[in-house]
Design a protein around this motif. Structure first.
Motif, PDB file in Angstrom:
ATOM      1  N   LYS A   1      -7.898  -3.851 146.793  1.00 33.87           N
ATOM      2  CA  LYS A   1      -7.069  -2.938 146.013  1.00 33.87           C
ATOM      3  C   LYS A   1      -5.919  -3.673 145.333  1.00 33.87           C
ATOM      4  CE  LYS A   1      -7.923   1.058 149.039  1.00 33.87           C
ATOM      5  NZ  LYS A   1      -7.293   2.081 149.909  1.00 33.87           N
ATOM      6  N   HIS A   2      -5.448  -4.738 145.970  1.00 28.91           N
ATOM      7  CA  HIS A   2      -4.318  -5.467 145.413  1.00 28.91           C
ATOM      8  C   HIS A   2      -4.770  -6.288 144.211  1.00 28.91           C
ATOM      9  CE1 HIS A   2      -0.905  -8.210 145.132  1.00 28.91           C
ATOM     10  NE2 HIS A   2      -0.225  -7.328 145.864  1.00 28.91           N
ATOM     11  N   PRO A   3      -4.030  -6.276 143.094  1.00 28.22           N
ATOM     12  CA  PRO A   3      -4.454  -7.004 141.888  1.00 28.22           C
ATOM     13  C   PRO A   3      -4.686  -8.490 142.128  1.00 28.22           C
ATOM     14  CG  PRO A   3      -2.661  -5.499 141.361  1.00 28.22           C
ATOM     15  CD  PRO A   3      -2.799  -5.465 142.846  1.00 28.22           C
ATOM     16  N   ALA A   4      -3.840  -9.132 142.948  1.00 28.74           N
ATOM     17  CA  ALA A   4      -4.011 -10.563 143.199  1.00 28.74           C
ATOM     18  C   ALA A   4      -5.324 -10.850 143.904  1.00 28.74           C
ATOM     19  CB  ALA A   4      -2.835 -11.092 144.028  1.00 28.74           C
ATOM     20  N   GLN A   5      -5.710  -9.970 144.834  1.00 28.90           N
ATOM     21  CA  GLN A   5      -6.979 -10.145 145.530  1.00 28.90           C
ATOM     22  C   GLN A   5      -8.157  -9.961 144.573  1.00 28.90           C
ATOM     23  OE1 GLN A   5      -6.512  -7.155 148.501  1.00 28.90           O
ATOM     24  NE2 GLN A   5      -5.471  -8.515 149.957  1.00 28.90           N
ATOM     25  N   VAL A   6      -8.051  -8.980 143.698  1.00 31.59           N
ATOM     26  CA  VAL A   6      -9.125  -8.721 142.733  1.00 31.59           C
ATOM     27  C   VAL A   6      -9.300  -9.926 141.810  1.00 31.59           C
ATOM     28  CG1 VAL A   6      -9.855  -7.261 140.825  1.00 31.59           C
ATOM     29  CG2 VAL A   6      -8.795  -6.225 142.842  1.00 31.59           C
ATOM     30  N   LEU A   7      -8.204 -10.466 141.303  1.00 33.02           N
ATOM     31  CA  LEU A   7      -8.276 -11.623 140.409  1.00 33.02           C
ATOM     32  C   LEU A   7      -8.890 -12.829 141.115  1.00 33.02           C
ATOM     33  CD1 LEU A   7      -4.863 -11.444 138.507  1.00 33.02           C
ATOM     34  CD2 LEU A   7      -7.148 -11.169 137.515  1.00 33.02           C
ATOM     35  N   GLU A   8      -8.438 -13.094 142.332  1.00 36.62           N
ATOM     36  CA  GLU A   8      -8.944 -14.252 143.068  1.00 36.62           C
ATOM     37  C   GLU A   8     -10.430 -14.103 143.369  1.00 36.62           C
ATOM     38  OE1 GLU A   8      -8.189 -18.059 144.409  1.00 36.62           O
ATOM     39  OE2 GLU A   8      -6.768 -16.667 143.490  1.00 36.62           O
ATOM     40  N   ALA A   9     -10.856 -12.892 143.747  1.00 38.40           N
ATOM     41  CA  ALA A   9     -12.272 -12.659 144.028  1.00 38.40           C
ATOM     42  C   ALA A   9     -13.117 -12.816 142.764  1.00 38.40           C
ATOM     43  CB  ALA A   9     -12.459 -11.269 144.629  1.00 38.40           C
ATOM     44  N   ALA A  10     -12.611 -12.312 141.623  1.00 39.07           N
ATOM     45  CA  ALA A  10     -13.351 -12.451 140.366  1.00 39.07           C
ATOM     46  C   ALA A  10     -13.472 -13.916 139.968  1.00 39.07           C
ATOM     47  CB  ALA A  10     -12.654 -11.658 139.264  1.00 39.07           C
ATOM     48  N   LYS A  11     -12.421 -14.679 140.178  1.00 36.01           N
ATOM     49  CA  LYS A  11     -12.447 -16.117 139.896  1.00 36.01           C
ATOM     50  C   LYS A  11     -13.494 -16.820 140.770  1.00 36.01           C
ATOM     51  CE  LYS A  11      -9.403 -20.059 140.878  1.00 36.01           C
ATOM     52  NZ  LYS A  11      -9.898 -20.340 142.228  1.00 36.01           N
ATOM     53  N   ASN A  12     -13.525 -16.493 142.065  1.00 31.87           N
ATOM     54  CA  ASN A  12     -14.493 -17.122 142.967  1.00 31.87           C
ATOM     55  C   ASN A  12     -15.924 -16.724 142.622  1.00 31.87           C
ATOM     56  OD1 ASN A  12     -12.444 -18.363 144.382  1.00 31.87           O
ATOM     57  ND2 ASN A  12     -12.230 -16.694 145.842  1.00 31.87           N
ATOM     58  N   LEU A  13     -16.096 -15.491 142.142  1.00 30.36           N
ATOM     59  CA  LEU A  13     -17.434 -15.036 141.735  1.00 30.36           C
ATOM     60  C   LEU A  13     -17.924 -15.852 140.544  1.00 30.36           C
ATOM     61  CD1 LEU A  13     -19.658 -12.935 142.273  1.00 30.36           C
ATOM     62  CD2 LEU A  13     -18.513 -11.439 140.640  1.00 30.36           C
ATOM     63  N   LEU A  14     -17.052 -16.084 139.574  1.00 31.64           N
ATOM     64  CA  LEU A  14     -17.427 -16.893 138.415  1.00 31.64           C
ATOM     65  C   LEU A  14     -17.752 -18.321 138.836  1.00 31.64           C
ATOM     66  CD1 LEU A  14     -15.731 -16.854 134.946  1.00 31.64           C
ATOM     67  CD2 LEU A  14     -16.183 -19.036 136.054  1.00 31.64           C
TER      68      LEU A  14
ATOM     69  N   SER B   1     -18.860 -19.401 141.777  1.00 34.24           N
ATOM     70  CA  SER B   1     -20.140 -19.433 142.492  1.00 34.24           C
ATOM     71  C   SER B   1     -21.306 -19.340 141.523  1.00 34.24           C
ATOM     72  CB  SER B   1     -20.197 -18.287 143.513  1.00 34.24           C
ATOM     73  OG  SER B   1     -19.346 -18.526 144.605  1.00 34.24           O
ATOM     74  N   ASN B   2     -21.216 -18.458 140.546  1.00 32.97           N
ATOM     75  CA  ASN B   2     -22.288 -18.332 139.559  1.00 32.97           C
ATOM     76  C   ASN B   2     -22.481 -19.631 138.782  1.00 32.97           C
ATOM     77  OD1 ASN B   2     -22.954 -15.690 140.196  1.00 32.97           O
ATOM     78  ND2 ASN B   2     -21.486 -14.827 138.742  1.00 32.97           N
ATOM     79  N   THR B   3     -21.365 -20.289 138.441  1.00 34.25           N
ATOM     80  CA  THR B   3     -21.448 -21.544 137.705  1.00 34.25           C
ATOM     81  C   THR B   3     -22.148 -22.613 138.543  1.00 34.25           C
ATOM     82  OG1 THR B   3     -19.394 -21.002 136.539  1.00 34.25           O
ATOM     83  CG2 THR B   3     -20.123 -23.290 136.473  1.00 34.25           C
ATOM     84  N   ARG B   4     -21.834 -22.679 139.826  1.00 35.37           N
ATOM     85  CA  ARG B   4     -22.475 -23.664 140.701  1.00 35.37           C
ATOM     86  C   ARG B   4     -23.965 -23.376 140.863  1.00 35.37           C
ATOM     87  NH1 ARG B   4     -17.626 -22.582 143.706  1.00 35.37           N
ATOM     88  NH2 ARG B   4     -16.127 -24.291 143.394  1.00 35.37           N
ATOM     89  N   ILE B   5     -24.319 -22.118 141.009  1.00 34.87           N
ATOM     90  CA  ILE B   5     -25.733 -21.761 141.150  1.00 34.87           C
ATOM     91  C   ILE B   5     -26.520 -22.224 139.929  1.00 34.87           C
ATOM     92  CG2 ILE B   5     -27.353 -19.827 141.237  1.00 34.87           C
ATOM     93  CD1 ILE B   5     -25.281 -18.330 142.939  1.00 34.87           C
TER      94      ILE B   5
END
Length: 484
Positions: A64-77, A79-83
């Motif tokens: 719910k916290h914006p900082a957590q959302v941003l960090e999770a979205a960054k990590n998702l990108l 991971s996709n790049t590494r895959i």
């Protein structure tokens, strides 16, 4: 032990509180047929990144916290790049195997690899005078991070989530290391940006007003609710919010010629969108960083063993030494036990100006002997040495040729042992203002469909789960501390 309990606790919390998300975990046709050890390692990394992607997507639902959302979205990108990188490399190897192609070599030997260190990354910004100096009310804010790539090694920097008009440059405190990098490497730097809308979005409104808007969003239906909470159709898949989108706004590349012991400035290529326009983040078109390299031949012995050295004052007198070829010299001790205890008794330079040849049989009475001749500003240095057997002679001969090949291909990176800064541990997103880059550089929150599932999950627990995922990712990629 405590760390293990923390990881298992976070995993149990995720399984209990977060709904399972099904994501594809298959490789392209033909790729899985590769069975070599290194290929299997890549396959394991792909499997791990897919699991990381699943966990990160769940966190996006839960956060719910914006900082957590941003960090999770960054990590998702990331991971996709590494895959994509891992799968592309597997496909490339499969194609080479089918076509019967082999890796190119220099003669019968391959040059050594090196460790690279990237630090002091700073990107200047070019705001309009009215924005930066006259404070005309430009409230734009951005979240920015970088990806650095060498082959299949991909690392991300920390995220600067408060970039605004008050900053003249973006500074990343990260120190990132790459291992086993070839001499002909190409390091790619990619800058990703997400524009924050907090000043005009639900996240920045007073609590009572935000609650009212949220209540309206839940009562008028999904389509209208998405618009009220600032989400686009592309941001929602099923009932799962995938979070903010980071755009690739600029690229840069670094090569061996860019290796230096100091911070240097490099060109940054700005990316354009479908309309041919660059991103509104006012990048200057340059960035600076320190790229240091440490070839393995400078820190790891190319060859070791006993050699007999002919004394200068008596051509018939020889002295036996334990020798190690490393760091542009042949170091000699009385025995192997002295290597870690005392300085070498004798050091013979082996540089780019060194010649290795057979010894003159009229002056050398030993068999299996050879001559080392080095010319530098201090004069001409000649040393005659002899191995015990022909096999030993061949080993040393190959070792000297290898050392000279490494120096020739790594060029100026072999002139000195560069200091590689210690890799930094990932810190919470922050921006520590330094002096301006212009002075230092020389010329040369939206509505969430998963709320009902995680209503009892606090921000502290979510943060711990996110850090746990990041730590596990670091371990599977080789334990690089800069990525933990």
């Amino acid at each position: 032990m405590a760390g293990t309990e923390s990881r298992s606790g976070a995993s149990r919390a995720m399984k209990k509180l977060v709904r399972h998300v099904s994501l594809p975990a298959v490789l392209p046709p033909g790729v899985s047929a590769i069975q070599t050890i290194s290929d299997n390692d890549l396959q394991q990394k792909i499997d791990h990144e897919i699991k990381m992607r699943e966990g990160t997507a769940r966190l996006l639902v839960a956060s719910k916290h914006p900082a957590q959302v941003l960090e999770a979205a960054k990590n998702l990108l990331s991971s996709n790049t590494r895959i994509i990188a891992y799968m592309t490399e597997l496909q490339r190897r499969k194609t080479a195997e089918v076509l019967g192609k082999q890796s190119s070599v220099e003669g019968n030997q391959l040059p050594c690899s090196a460790q690279l260190s990237v630090s002091d990354i700073r990107i200047p910004l070019m705001w309009r005078d009215a924005d930066h100096f006259r404070n005309k009310g430009d409230y734009r804010r951005y979240a920015v991070f970088c990806l650095l790539k060498v082959g299949t090694e991909i690392y991300d920097t920390s995220m600067i989530s408060d970039v605004d008009r008050s900053m003249t440059d973006i500074t990343f405190e990260d120190v990132i290391h790459f291992d086993d990098v070839p001499h002909d490497f190409e390091m790619k730097l990619e800058v990703y940006c997400h524009k924050l809308h907090e000043e005009f979005s639900v996240a920045s409104t007073p609590k009572k007003l935000r609650k009212k808007i949220n209540d309206i969003s839940g009562s008028v239906g999904r389509s209208v609710g998405k618009r009220l909470s600032g989400l686009n159709d592309a941001d929602v898949i099923g009932n799962m919010v995938l979070g903010p989108k980071f755009e690739l706004v600029a690229k840069g590349s670094l090569h061996l010629s860019d290796v230096d012991n100091s911070v240097r400035t490099y060109d940054l290529q700005l990316e354009t969108n479908a309309e041919g326009q660059v991103h509104e983040l006012p990048l200057f078109g340059h960035y600076c960083c320190r790229l240091a390299a440490l070839p393995h031949c400078l820190v790891q012995p190319t060859v070791t063993g006993f050699l007999n050295l002919q004394e200068d004052d008596d051509l018939s007198k020889w002295k036996r030494y334990w020798c190690s070829l490393k760091n542009l010299q042949l170091s000699c001790w009385s025995s192997p036990d002295d290597v870690e205890v005392i300085q070498p008794l004798l050091s013979i330079p082996v540089t780019k100006s060194t010649q290795i040849s057979d010894a003159d049989p009229t002056t050398s009475q030993k068999s299996h002997s050879f001559l080392i001749k080095t010319v530098n500003i201090n004069g001409i240095f000649c040393h005659t040495l002899a191995a015990d057997t022909k096999e030993e002679l061949n080993k040393w001969w190959d070792g000297f040729q290898q050392h000279l090949l490494d120096q020739a291909l790594w060029k100026h990176a072999c002139d000195e042992v560069m200091d590689l800064k210690s890799a930094t541990r990932r810190k919470l997103p922050a921006f520590v203002r330094k002096s301006s880059l212009y002075e230092d550089t020389p010329l040369i929150e939206p509505e969430n469909n998963g709320d009902s599932l995680v209503s009892d999950l606090g921000n502290d627990q979510l943060t711990q789960m996110l850090h746990t995922l990041m730590g596990e990712a670091s371990q599977i990629r080789g334990g690089t501390s800069s990525q933990s």
